[in-house]
Design an enzyme around this catalytic site. Structure first.
Site, PDB file in Angstrom:
ATOM      1  N   VAL A  11       0.793  -1.085  -0.118  1.00  0.00           N
ATOM      2  CA  VAL A  11      -0.112   0.133   0.169  1.00  0.00           C
ATOM      3  C   VAL A  11       1.020   1.211  -0.131  1.00  0.00           C
ATOM      4  O   VAL A  11       0.556   2.053  -0.945  1.00  0.00           O
ATOM      5  CB  VAL A  11      -0.911   0.080   1.237  1.00  0.00           C
ATOM      6  CG1 VAL A  11      -1.691   1.514   1.247  1.00  0.00           C
ATOM      7  CG2 VAL A  11      -1.873  -1.218   0.936  1.00  0.00           C
ATOM      8  N   GLU A 154      -4.578  -6.111  -5.799  1.00  0.00           N
ATOM      9  CA  GLU A 154      -3.406  -6.287  -6.302  1.00  0.00           C
ATOM     10  C   GLU A 154      -3.451  -6.873  -7.687  1.00  0.00           C
ATOM     11  O   GLU A 154      -4.526  -7.577  -8.150  1.00  0.00           O
ATOM     12  CB  GLU A 154      -2.637  -7.655  -5.386  1.00  0.00           C
ATOM     13  CG  GLU A 154      -2.569  -6.972  -4.108  1.00  0.00           C
ATOM     14  CD  GLU A 154      -1.702  -8.059  -3.191  1.00  0.00           C
ATOM     15  OE1 GLU A 154      -0.740  -8.596  -3.935  1.00  0.00           O
ATOM     16  OE2 GLU A 154      -1.937  -8.208  -2.002  1.00  0.00           O
ATOM     17  N   PHE A 251     -16.674 -10.582  -8.829  1.00  0.00           N
ATOM     18  CA  PHE A 251     -16.788 -11.603  -7.713  1.00  0.00           C
ATOM     19  C   PHE A 251     -17.545 -12.546  -7.583  1.00  0.00           C
ATOM     20  O   PHE A 251     -17.890 -13.246  -6.499  1.00  0.00           O
ATOM     21  CB  PHE A 251     -16.646 -10.727  -6.350  1.00  0.00           C
ATOM     22  CG  PHE A 251     -15.437  -9.727  -6.150  1.00  0.00           C
ATOM     23  CD1 PHE A 251     -14.481 -10.367  -5.424  1.00  0.00           C
ATOM     24  CD2 PHE A 251     -15.406  -8.463  -6.844  1.00  0.00           C
ATOM     25  CE1 PHE A 251     -13.259  -9.403  -5.195  1.00  0.00           C
ATOM     26  CE2 PHE A 251     -14.476  -7.773  -6.579  1.00  0.00           C
ATOM     27  CZ  PHE A 251     -13.166  -8.256  -5.697  1.00  0.00           C
ATOM     28  N   CYS A 262      -5.367  -9.082   2.321  1.00  0.00           N
ATOM     29  CA  CYS A 262      -6.424  -8.100   2.855  1.00  0.00           C
ATOM     30  C   CYS A 262      -7.567  -9.148   3.357  1.00  0.00           C
ATOM     31  O   CYS A 262      -7.986  -9.071   4.535  1.00  0.00           O
ATOM     32  CB  CYS A 262      -6.918  -7.218   1.852  1.00  0.00           C
ATOM     33  SG  CYS A 262      -5.879  -6.042   1.152  1.00  0.00           S
ATOM     34  N   LYS A 265      -7.250 -11.419   6.516  1.00  0.00           N
ATOM     35  CA  LYS A 265      -6.875 -10.737   7.796  1.00  0.00           C
ATOM     36  C   LYS A 265      -7.997  -9.658   8.267  1.00  0.00           C
ATOM     37  O   LYS A 265      -8.340  -9.734   9.532  1.00  0.00           O
ATOM     38  CB  LYS A 265      -5.690  -9.887   7.355  1.00  0.00           C
ATOM     39  CG  LYS A 265      -5.114  -8.774   8.582  1.00  0.00           C
ATOM     40  CD  LYS A 265      -3.883  -8.178   7.997  1.00  0.00           C
ATOM     41  CE  LYS A 265      -4.178  -7.203   6.968  1.00  0.00           C
ATOM     42  NZ  LYS A 265      -4.959  -5.797   7.435  1.00  0.00           N
ATOM     43  N   LYS A 323      -3.336 -14.971  -6.610  1.00  0.00           N
ATOM     44  CA  LYS A 323      -4.168 -14.534  -7.748  1.00  0.00           C
ATOM     45  C   LYS A 323      -3.105 -14.033  -8.773  1.00  0.00           C
ATOM     46  O   LYS A 323      -1.807 -13.930  -8.732  1.00  0.00           O
ATOM     47  CB  LYS A 323      -5.189 -13.077  -7.370  1.00  0.00           C
ATOM     48  CG  LYS A 323      -4.638 -11.995  -6.917  1.00  0.00           C
ATOM     49  CD  LYS A 323      -5.180 -10.846  -6.623  1.00  0.00           C
ATOM     50  CE  LYS A 323      -5.880 -10.249  -7.905  1.00  0.00           C
ATOM     51  NZ  LYS A 323      -6.700  -8.833  -7.725  1.00  0.00           N
TER      52      LYS A 323
END
Length: 437
Positions: A11, A154, A251, A262, A265, A323
């Site tokens: 980030v 990402e 999605f 992300c 967590k 990914k």
């Protein structure tokens, strides 16, 4: 504007580079001396499409700088961005030690008005903790704390920063909000909405967004698993669902679970925050449990095919990153699958375009790595596709047939055409669509 970015992880580095590319003077701080030295020399520490080019351009144009000195970064900066890690503790809660340690250091150095911008993903109420930590050391020097959550994917982080869907500013200070409006004016002038709200609402917005997306992924994975039992086809089901404007197509792609830095967590942290307040996030606990099983689904399918034993079986893996378009292997399903396959006696040969070095650092030489995707297939009894890299979606089937020992493919990303696989004589299983020889 003069900006300091504290932390050059995923980030922080993307934020710093992209803000420098907008003409700001940006100085990035990291405690890792070797990393800072490498970045000063133009070596980028992460793989992210499009980032390296503007990284080097802005170093050359003297808008982007790197240091290990917090004081050097604070000296001329109007805005100080905190982009620090908040890893999961043993109970799932977000570890704020890095954020609060830097907040105390800021307080000790504070002499004139600054705006401290929390870019890290943090639990509700963190802005107040940062404010208190600074105040304890600042001796009355003026400052404001702002929550400005990031929404970077990402593999698409540069695009997401340059063309964000929205910008969220959490602050009750008019002065701080105006500085943030000035910073983001190049974006809002193009019609991108900037939403101002209280700090706690901004903090929760990031968690809520990620938790919802994790839930959506998990839901379509559950539907895909049910398709395997009923004979329905998940590709048809998701298309039929996605044209409903209340649902949408994004999605809704089934696979082998979510991973990365992300979603896992943030789901854990939100569950933990709920427990602290006596609230039971039942949906998110189920999402986490289902995702854990989904991550090893392909290994389970493979074990079933080989009657429960993989002894003396060579298994080829295509894809190791969580990914496509990233070298990030944090919480990657590939790692869970590898462990289960090794425990079952398999020998593994793997290929990934960019993530193999990170996997080597994580698990060493317990598996074999190849520099060519087809070489991984040599003598293999089955191929598992774990990451949706574009080169895996249209492979050279003649080369596959020349290399592979048994015509068996388990496709964890539904990249290949089931009918074509059947016509070529493969035993093929995807996620929610099964067509065998």
């Amino acid at each position: 504007m003069n900006i300091a970015i504290i932390g050059t992880g995923y980030v922080g580095l993307v934020t710093g580079v992209c803000l420098a590319d907008r003409g700001n003077h940006v100085i990035c701080v990291d405690v890792d001396e070797q990393k800072v030295f490498a970045m000063k020399g133009g070596k980028i520490p992460i793989y992210e499409p499009g980032l390296e080019e503007i990284f080097k351009e802005n170093i050359q144009d003297k808008r982007l700088f790197f240091t290990t000195s917090l004081e050097e970064a604070f000296k001329e900066s109007h805005l100080i961005f905190l982009a620090l890690p908040t890893p999961s503790g043993q109970d799932g809660s977000a570890d704020l030690s890095h954020v609060l340690d830097v907040a105390q250091a800021i307080g000790k150095s504070l002499k004139e008005y600054k705006v401290i911008v929390n870019k890290s993903t943090v639990p509700v109420g963190t802005s107040e903790k940062v404010r208190d930590s600074i105040s304890q050391q600042s001796r009355g020097a003026p400052f404001d704390v702002v929550s400005n959550p990031e929404f970077l994917r990402e593999g698409f982080a540069v695009e997401d920063f340059q063309k964000p869907s929205r910008i969220i500013i959490g602050s009750g200070s008019e002065c701080a909000v105006e500085l943030m409006r000035k910073l983001y004016k190049p974006y809002t002038d193009r019609g991108i909405p900037l939403l101002v709200m209280k700090e706690r609402s901004a903090e929760l917005t990031k968690y809520a967004a990620n938790a919802f997306l994790a839930t959506k992924i998990t839901f379509i994975n559950e539907m895909a698993n049910f398709c395997d039992l009923t004979g329905a086809d998940i590709d048809s089901v998701r298309l039929g669902m996605g044209y409903d404007g209340r649902i949408g197509h994004r999605f809704l792609f089934p696979g082998i679970g979510y991973g990365g830095s992300c979603f896992p967590k943030d789901v854990k942290a939100l569950i933990s925050s709920g427990k602290e307040l006596g609230y039971d996030f039942q949906i998110l606990q189920t999402v986490e449990a289902v995702n854990k099983k989904q991550k090893v689904l392909l290994a389970d399918k493979l074990l079933k095919y080989f009657k429960g034993s993989l002894k003396d079986k060579k298994i080829a893996l295509w894809g190791l990153s969580f990914k496509a378009n990233t070298d990030d292997i944090r919480e990657a399903s590939s790692l869970d699958i590898i462990e289960k396959l090794l425990l079952s006696g398999a020998k593994i040969s793997a290929f990934d375009p960019v993530a193999m070095n990170n996997v080597k650092k994580h698990i060493g030489k317990r598996i074999h790595y190849t520099e060519d995707m087809y070489e991984a297939l040599s003598g293999a009894h089955a191929l598992l596709i774990l990451t949706e890299w574009s080169e895996f979606s249209q492979p050279d089937f003649k080369r596959i047939l020349d290399k592979i020992d048994q015509k068996v493919i388990f496709d964890g990303r539904n990249l290949l055409d089931p009918k074509e696989m059947k016509d070529l004589g493969f035993y093929y299983e995807g996620i929610g669509r099964k067509i065998n020889r």
